[in-house]
Scaffold this motif. Structure first.
Motif, short mmCIF file in Angstrom:
data_model
loop_
_atom_site.label_atom_id
_atom_site.label_comp_id
_atom_site.label_asym_id
_atom_site.label_seq_id
_atom_site.Cartn_x
_atom_site.Cartn_y
_atom_site.Cartn_z
N ARG A 1 -6.00 12.41 0.46
CA ARG A 1 -4.79 11.60 0.31
C ARG A 1 -5.09 10.41 -0.60
N LEU A 2 -4.19 10.12 -1.53
CA LEU A 2 -4.37 9.00 -2.46
C LEU A 2 -3.37 7.90 -2.17
N LEU A 3 -3.86 6.67 -2.06
CA LEU A 3 -3.03 5.49 -1.88
C LEU A 3 -3.26 4.54 -3.05
N LEU A 4 -2.22 3.80 -3.41
CA LEU A 4 -2.34 2.74 -4.40
C LEU A 4 -2.16 1.40 -3.70
N LYS A 5 -3.16 0.55 -3.79
CA LYS A 5 -3.09 -0.81 -3.26
C LYS A 5 -2.60 -1.70 -4.39
N ARG A 6 -1.31 -2.08 -4.33
CA ARG A 6 -0.65 -2.72 -5.46
C ARG A 6 -0.91 -4.23 -5.48
N ASP A 7 -2.16 -4.58 -5.74
CA ASP A 7 -2.49 -5.99 -5.86
C ASP A 7 -1.88 -6.62 -7.10
N GLU B 1 -12.01 15.60 -8.27
CA GLU B 1 -12.15 16.95 -8.83
C GLU B 1 -13.57 17.47 -8.71
N GLU B 2 -14.54 16.58 -8.61
CA GLU B 2 -15.93 16.98 -8.40
C GLU B 2 -16.25 17.28 -6.94
N GLY B 3 -15.28 17.03 -6.05
CA GLY B 3 -15.49 17.27 -4.63
C GLY B 3 -16.27 16.16 -3.93
N ALA B 4 -16.22 14.95 -4.48
CA ALA B 4 -16.99 13.85 -3.92
C ALA B 4 -16.39 13.30 -2.62
N LEU C 1 0.87 -1.18 0.00
CA LEU C 1 0.00 0.00 0.00
C LEU C 1 0.91 1.23 0.00
N ARG C 2 0.84 2.03 -1.06
CA ARG C 2 1.78 3.12 -1.26
C ARG C 2 1.08 4.46 -1.43
N THR C 3 1.66 5.48 -0.85
CA THR C 3 1.13 6.83 -0.98
C THR C 3 1.58 7.45 -2.30
N VAL C 4 0.65 8.13 -2.95
CA VAL C 4 0.94 8.82 -4.21
C VAL C 4 0.59 10.29 -4.03
N GLU C 5 1.53 11.16 -4.36
CA GLU C 5 1.26 12.59 -4.30
C GLU C 5 0.69 13.04 -5.64
N ASP C 6 -0.58 13.37 -5.65
CA ASP C 6 -1.25 13.81 -6.87
C ASP C 6 -2.03 15.07 -6.54
N GLU C 7 -1.66 16.16 -7.19
CA GLU C 7 -2.21 17.46 -6.80
C GLU C 7 -3.72 17.54 -7.05
N ARG C 8 -4.26 16.72 -7.91
CA ARG C 8 -5.70 16.73 -8.13
C ARG C 8 -6.45 16.23 -6.90
N PHE C 9 -5.78 15.46 -6.07
CA PHE C 9 -6.34 15.01 -4.80
C PHE C 9 -5.91 15.94 -3.67
N THR C 10 -4.61 16.26 -3.62
CA THR C 10 -4.10 17.02 -2.48
C THR C 10 -4.70 18.42 -2.40
N ARG C 11 -5.01 19.02 -3.54
CA ARG C 11 -5.60 20.37 -3.47
C ARG C 11 -7.01 20.34 -2.91
#
Length: 334
Positions: free
Chosen positions: A33-39, A290-293, A19-29
């Motif tokens: 926080r975005l994580l990738l579950k590397r199955d 990006e839709e604020g969901a 399970l890895r953290t990804v810095e993606d400004e579309r989420f961080t702004r």
């Protein structure tokens, strides 16, 4: 094959998957926080949800004294490839029933060639028969023909459904949800036949929710997930929903916008993105962000269920077919 002879641990799966953290400004702004579950890293031949869905079925096949596996898929089916690999690694004979009898006279594409190289016997059926494959009389005819070709009794051939999704598969995928307990508020996963979402939602803790992104159009998947949960758990489990806006026109189909998104995600994060499932799920989660969901301060986990094929296998795969019908509706079950 006997239960004692089946040693899945010998395959050395990587569990729990990273399970890895990804810095993606579309989420961080948005404060998310975005994580990738590397199955996709569970096993080189049986990645992601393929391992989780096949593992309990392989045990059931061994426990029942079965000597062969029979399953179904299209011309570019990842499930067929995983089943063929499992058979080779564990000593089961395998039969793959492939949609489209016109393929029988054509050279094998790279996906089917890989199945054959792993020892799978390929049986091509016309599309009308394929649609009726779950009818008892049709399935019996397919099973008897396969058993004759293998020279084994039909009762020694274990049937795994298309995509590997059945009650055992859903139960196997609960481990995915349990691995994510306490790690994320929302978990996104691509959906083909619904087994992974059914189990994932059941394995999550109260307060967590799962969002499935169908890769086929048609609006049928909610009923499939409910039916799988009924068969696996006796009724509904977990908080889950479907967002059907990102199928790209159907299985193995895409759009210029989706292609551009996948290429951009690869450039941003250095992660090769599988196009038929993973790209659609990531596109969906990013759009929702990006839709604020997602509430500020929340964590979203994206389940990476597979890796891209080799470049030689990435040619057009539209011959795998797609579901008919209209998409775009959002359905939920809580």
């Amino acid at each position: 094959m006997t239960p004692e002879a089946l040693d899945l641990a010998a395959l050395r799966p990587l569990l729990p998957s990273p399970l890895r953290t990804v810095e993606d400004e579309r989420f961080t702004r948005r404060g998310v926080r975005l994580l990738l579950k590397r199955d996709d890293l569970i096993h080189t031949a049986l990645p992601g949800n393929k391992w989780r869905k096949l593992e309990p079925n392989l045990r059931a096949a061994a426990d029942g004294g079965h000597r062969a596996l029979l399953t179904f898929g299209g011309a570019y089916s990842n499930h067929l490839r995983a089943t063929a690999a499992a058979g080779r690694l564990l000593g089961f004979a395998t039969v793959g029933v492939v949609r489209g009898d016109e393929l029988a006279t054509r050279p094998l594409n790279p996906s089917l060639a890989a199945c054959a190289a792993d020892g799978m016997r390929l049986r091509f059926v016309d599309r009308a028969t394929y649609r009726r494959k779950t009818e008892p009389s049709v399935l019996r005819e397919i099973l008897n023909a396969a058993a004759d070709g293998l020279a084994v009794p039909p009762e020694r051939v274990y049937v795994v459904p298309e995509g590997g999704s059945n009650s055992l598969a859903a139960q196997g995928c609960t481990a995915l949800g349990r691995e994510l307990r306490g790690a994320a508020d929302v978990v996104g996963v691509a959906c083909g036949t619904g087994g992974t979402l059914a189990g994932l939602a059941a394995g999550l803790a109260p307060g967590q929710r799962a969002v499935g992104f169908p890769v086929l159009k048609g609006g049928f998947l909610a009923g499939e997930v409910r039916a799988l949960q009924l068969a696996a758990f006796g009724g509904p489990r977990g908080d889950w929903s479907l967002d059907e806006r990102f199928h790209g026109g159907g299985y193995a189909r895409t759009t210029p916008a989706a292609d551009a998104f996948a290429a951009d995600f690869e450039d941003r994060h250095g992660l090769p993105v599988e196009r038929l499932y993973v790209a659609k799920m990531l596109h969906g989660l990013t759009t929702l962000a990006e839709e604020g969901a997602f509430a500020p301060g929340s964590t979203v986990a994206a389940v990476v269920t597979g890796h891209p094929p080799d470049p030689a296998e990435s040619d057009s795969c539209g011959s795998d077919g797609s579901s008919d019908g209209a998409g775009g509706q959002s359905v939920s079950s809580r």
